[in-house]
Design an enzyme around this catalytic site. Structure first.
Site, PDB file in Angstrom:
ATOM      1  N   LYS A 261      16.107  -1.829   4.858  1.00 35.28           N
ATOM      2  CA  LYS A 261      15.984  -0.477   5.439  1.00 35.28           C
ATOM      3  C   LYS A 261      17.152  -0.246   6.395  1.00 35.28           C
ATOM      4  O   LYS A 261      17.501  -1.130   7.185  1.00 35.28           O
ATOM      5  CB  LYS A 261      14.651  -0.338   6.178  1.00 35.28           C
ATOM      6  CG  LYS A 261      13.443  -0.749   5.334  1.00 35.28           C
ATOM      7  CD  LYS A 261      13.119   0.277   4.258  1.00 35.28           C
ATOM      8  CE  LYS A 261      11.970  -0.201   3.373  1.00 35.28           C
ATOM      9  NZ  LYS A 261      11.562   0.767   2.364  1.00 35.28           N
TER      10      LYS A 261
ATOM     11  N   ALA B 202       0.819  -1.225   0.000  1.00 32.91           N
ATOM     12  CA  ALA B 202       0.000   0.000   0.000  1.00 32.91           C
ATOM     13  C   ALA B 202       0.849   1.271   0.000  1.00 32.91           C
ATOM     14  O   ALA B 202       1.905   1.283   0.624  1.00 32.91           O
ATOM     15  CB  ALA B 202      -0.901  -0.015   1.241  1.00 32.91           C
TER      16      ALA B 202
ATOM     17  N   ASP C 245      -0.332 -10.181   7.334  1.00 30.77           N
ATOM     18  CA  ASP C 245       1.066  -9.872   7.658  1.00 30.77           C
ATOM     19  C   ASP C 245       1.968 -10.420   6.541  1.00 30.77           C
ATOM     20  O   ASP C 245       1.986 -11.634   6.298  1.00 30.77           O
ATOM     21  CB  ASP C 245       1.404 -10.521   9.014  1.00 30.77           C
ATOM     22  CG  ASP C 245       2.861 -10.313   9.399  1.00 30.77           C
ATOM     23  OD1 ASP C 245       3.602  -9.645   8.634  1.00 30.77           O
ATOM     24  OD2 ASP C 245       3.265 -10.824  10.462  1.00 30.77           O
TER      25      ASP C 245
ATOM     26  N   ASP D 212       8.663  -4.025   0.196  1.00 29.30           N
ATOM     27  CA  ASP D 212       9.098  -2.673   0.578  1.00 29.30           C
ATOM     28  C   ASP D 212       8.672  -2.387   2.021  1.00 29.30           C
ATOM     29  O   ASP D 212       8.381  -1.263   2.377  1.00 29.30           O
ATOM     30  CB  ASP D 212       8.455  -1.677  -0.413  1.00 29.30           C
ATOM     31  CG  ASP D 212       8.990  -0.253  -0.262  1.00 29.30           C
ATOM     32  OD1 ASP D 212      10.085  -0.087   0.277  1.00 29.30           O
ATOM     33  OD2 ASP D 212       8.299   0.684  -0.705  1.00 29.30           O
TER      34      ASP D 212
ATOM     35  N   GLY E 193       2.437   1.835  -5.256  1.00 30.67           N
ATOM     36  CA  GLY E 193       3.411   2.301  -6.258  1.00 30.67           C
ATOM     37  C   GLY E 193       4.146   1.163  -6.967  1.00 30.67           C
ATOM     38  O   GLY E 193       4.346   1.191  -8.178  1.00 30.67           O
TER      39      GLY E 193
ATOM     40  N   ASP F 285      -1.022  -6.255   2.362  1.00 24.28           N
ATOM     41  CA  ASP F 285      -0.833  -5.088   3.238  1.00 24.28           C
ATOM     42  C   ASP F 285      -2.123  -4.846   4.003  1.00 24.28           C
ATOM     43  O   ASP F 285      -3.217  -4.985   3.441  1.00 24.28           O
ATOM     44  CB  ASP F 285      -0.488  -3.831   2.395  1.00 24.28           C
ATOM     45  CG  ASP F 285       0.202  -2.744   3.222  1.00 24.28           C
ATOM     46  OD1 ASP F 285      -0.318  -2.378   4.292  1.00 24.28           O
ATOM     47  OD2 ASP F 285       1.254  -2.270   2.775  1.00 24.28           O
TER      48      ASP F 285
HETATM   49  C1  LIG Z   1       7.035   2.030   2.370  1.00 27.15           C
HETATM   50  S1  LIG Z   1       5.393   1.506   2.377  1.00 27.15           S
HETATM   51  C2  LIG Z   1       5.238   0.676   0.846  1.00 27.15           C
HETATM   52  C3  LIG Z   1       5.063   1.588  -0.304  1.00 27.15           C
HETATM   53  C4  LIG Z   1       4.769   0.837  -1.584  1.00 27.15           C
HETATM   54  N1  LIG Z   1       5.904   0.043  -2.015  1.00 27.15           N
HETATM   55  C5  LIG Z   1       4.369   1.770  -2.687  1.00 27.15           C
HETATM   56  O1  LIG Z   1       5.108   1.863  -3.680  1.00 27.15           O
HETATM   57  O2  LIG Z   1       3.314   2.411  -2.607  1.00 27.15           O
HETATM   58  C6  LIG Z   1       5.415   0.177   3.502  1.00 27.15           C
HETATM   59  C7  LIG Z   1       4.114  -0.558   3.642  1.00 27.15           C
HETATM   60  O3  LIG Z   1       4.371  -1.736   4.399  1.00 27.15           O
HETATM   61  C8  LIG Z   1       3.208  -2.031   5.151  1.00 27.15           C
HETATM   62  N2  LIG Z   1       3.603  -2.978   6.203  1.00 27.15           N
HETATM   63  C9  LIG Z   1       4.339  -2.764   7.316  1.00 27.15           C
HETATM   64  N3  LIG Z   1       4.492  -3.924   8.002  1.00 27.15           N
HETATM   65  C10 LIG Z   1       3.864  -4.869   7.263  1.00 27.15           C
HETATM   66  C11 LIG Z   1       3.685  -6.268   7.427  1.00 27.15           C
HETATM   67  N4  LIG Z   1       4.221  -6.934   8.451  1.00 27.15           N
HETATM   68  N5  LIG Z   1       2.975  -6.925   6.485  1.00 27.15           N
HETATM   69  C12 LIG Z   1       2.443  -6.280   5.418  1.00 27.15           C
HETATM   70  N6  LIG Z   1       2.599  -4.950   5.215  1.00 27.15           N
HETATM   71  C13 LIG Z   1       3.291  -4.273   6.131  1.00 27.15           C
HETATM   72  C14 LIG Z   1       2.719  -0.695   5.595  1.00 27.15           C
HETATM   73  O4  LIG Z   1       1.315  -0.776   5.877  1.00 27.15           O
HETATM   74  C15 LIG Z   1       3.030   0.202   4.391  1.00 27.15           C
HETATM   75  O5  LIG Z   1       1.880   0.309   3.575  1.00 27.15           O
END
Ligand SMILES: C[S@@+](CC[C@H](N)C(=O)[O-])C[C@H]1O[C@@H](n2cnc3c(N)ncnc32)[C@H](O)[C@@H]1O
Length: 361
Positions: free
Chosen positions: A311, A227, A266, A282, A230, A246
């Site tokens: 990261k 989410a 998750d 990501d 992108g 997500d």
């Molecule tokens: C940096 S953003 C991703 C942006 C995405 N790549 C884009 O281009 O729009 C990180 C995402 O990871 C999700 N996130 C964090 N921990 C997560 C998990 N354990 N499982 C799934 N999603 C997770 C967050 O909700 C967030 O939407």
């Protein structure tokens, strides 16, 4: 031209990197050079590093012959240089022409600056130097009149009003993009700026003539931490079918494409019911956690290709990257997998690096 024909006075290697990542870039080049028996010290500027090996030009030739820029994570560009400091502001070009005596013919002249605000302030000076330099070198037949990308590039790297580096970049060894940066246009329809990270990663890791095969329409892809979408948007542009994992909301327009299934779970626990071609991730989390997840995906055959971010909010970023990559490599090697792996700090990456792995068995 092979590296052994470097001009005599090149005894330093300059490397460009993102501002703030100089110590990581320095530690990485020192470590990788030392693995090849080449030892030296580094001096760091803002957004660049100078590596000075003990045996000057000979060491640089050996290093350029045995290590490719693509094998360095933090460096965007590199080439050997001679440093000209304390230049007289009234006559900067005198010492430049002296230093260039005996250099072979170059195929182009490139004037660059560190990728910083101070660097931008040097653009005007660069322009005023490049005109007379260009015309004199062309008259002397030391620079071709038309750009020749098969010949080495003569670099002028301006780092201050009184300091510049003259560099010599052989075509197979340097990054062909200005300032070592691949500039991409942000696609207005994409749901987030992060989209450029995946696009740049594809350009970095997948040769253009292999996109049709490795990024083919109809492939199945999983986007972990997708989410607002992108990265999923990029996969959809390649006509792939995407599972976006997500808990957060996905861009509505993207969901309308009919090519995306949104799973609110998750990403570290979710498993595909059948193997897919691509897994991208990501999620912001510890590099060790992401590394373990990627190993699981590859060893179980859940995907053949993966691009993911490590990261790096910590201080010692090179150590963290080295640890995570070594961990993945050991696990895949132990399992007897054949694969290609590459890692780069991309222009669109900030506190992170991007890794590509392609499982071939
Ligand atoms: C940096 S953003 C991703 C942006 C995405 N790549 C884009 O281009 O729009 C990180 C995402 O990871 C999700 N996130 C964090 N921990 C997560 C998990 N354990 N499982 C799934 N999603 C997770 C967050 O909700 C967030 O939407």
């Amino acid at each position: 031209m092979p590296a052994q024909h470097l001009p005599d006075n090149l005894e330093t290697l300059v490397l460009y990197c993102r501002a703030g990542f100089e110590s990581d870039c320095a530690l990485e080049v020192q470590t990788k050079a030392a693995e090849l028996g080449i030892y030296g010290y580094c001096k760091t500027g803002e957004a660049y590093v100078c590596f000075v090996p003990a045996n000057g030009r000979q060491d640089i030739e050996r290093l350029l012959g045995q290590l490719h820029l693509d094998q360095l994570v933090f460096a965007r560009q590199w080439y050997p240089v001679v440093v000209l400091a304390h230049l007289d502001r009234e006559n900067r070009l005198g010492p430049v022409f002296e230093a260039l005596a005996g250099w072979p013919r170059a195929g182009q002249l490139v004037v660059e600056y560190p990728d910083t605000n101070d660097g931008k302030a040097l653009v005007g000076l660069g322009k005023s130097l490049s005109k007379p330099l260009l015309s004199k070198l062309q008259k002397q037949n030391r620079l071709t009149r038309k750009l020749r990308s098969d010949l080495p590039t003569l670099f002028v790297f301006l780092v201050a009003g009184d300091t510049l580096m003259l560099g010599w970049g052989c075509p197979d060894e340097i990054n062909p993009h200005p300032m070592g940066i691949r500039r991409l246009k942000f696609p207005k329809e994409a749901p987030s700026r992060s989209t450029l990270k995946l696009e740049e990663a594809w350009h970095q890791f997948i040769p253009a003539d292999q996109w049709d095969q490795r990024l083919a329409p109809g492939m199945k892809a999983v986007d972990l931490g997708a989410a607002p979408g992108g990265w999923t948007w990029q996969l959809v542009q390649r006509h792939m079918m995407v599972t976006a994992v997500d808990n957060g909301p996905m861009n509505a327009g993207l969901m309308d494409s009919g090519q995306v299934e949104h799973v609110r779970e998750d990403g570290y626990a979710w498993q595909p019911s059948k193997g897919v071609e691509w897994m991208v991730c990501d999620i912001v989390d510890k590099p060790a956690r992401t590394a373990d997840m990627v190993i699981q995906w590859l060893l179980n055959g859940w995907c053949r290709q993966t691009i993911f971010n490590l990261k790096l909010p910590m201080k010692k970023r090179w150590d963290a990257v080295d640890l995570a990559l070594s961990h993945i490599q050991s696990a895949l090697d132990e399992a007897g997998l054949r694969y290609q792996m590459a890692c780069k700090h991309l222009y669109h990456d900030r506190e992170e690096v991007t890794v590509y792995i392609w499982r071939q068995s």
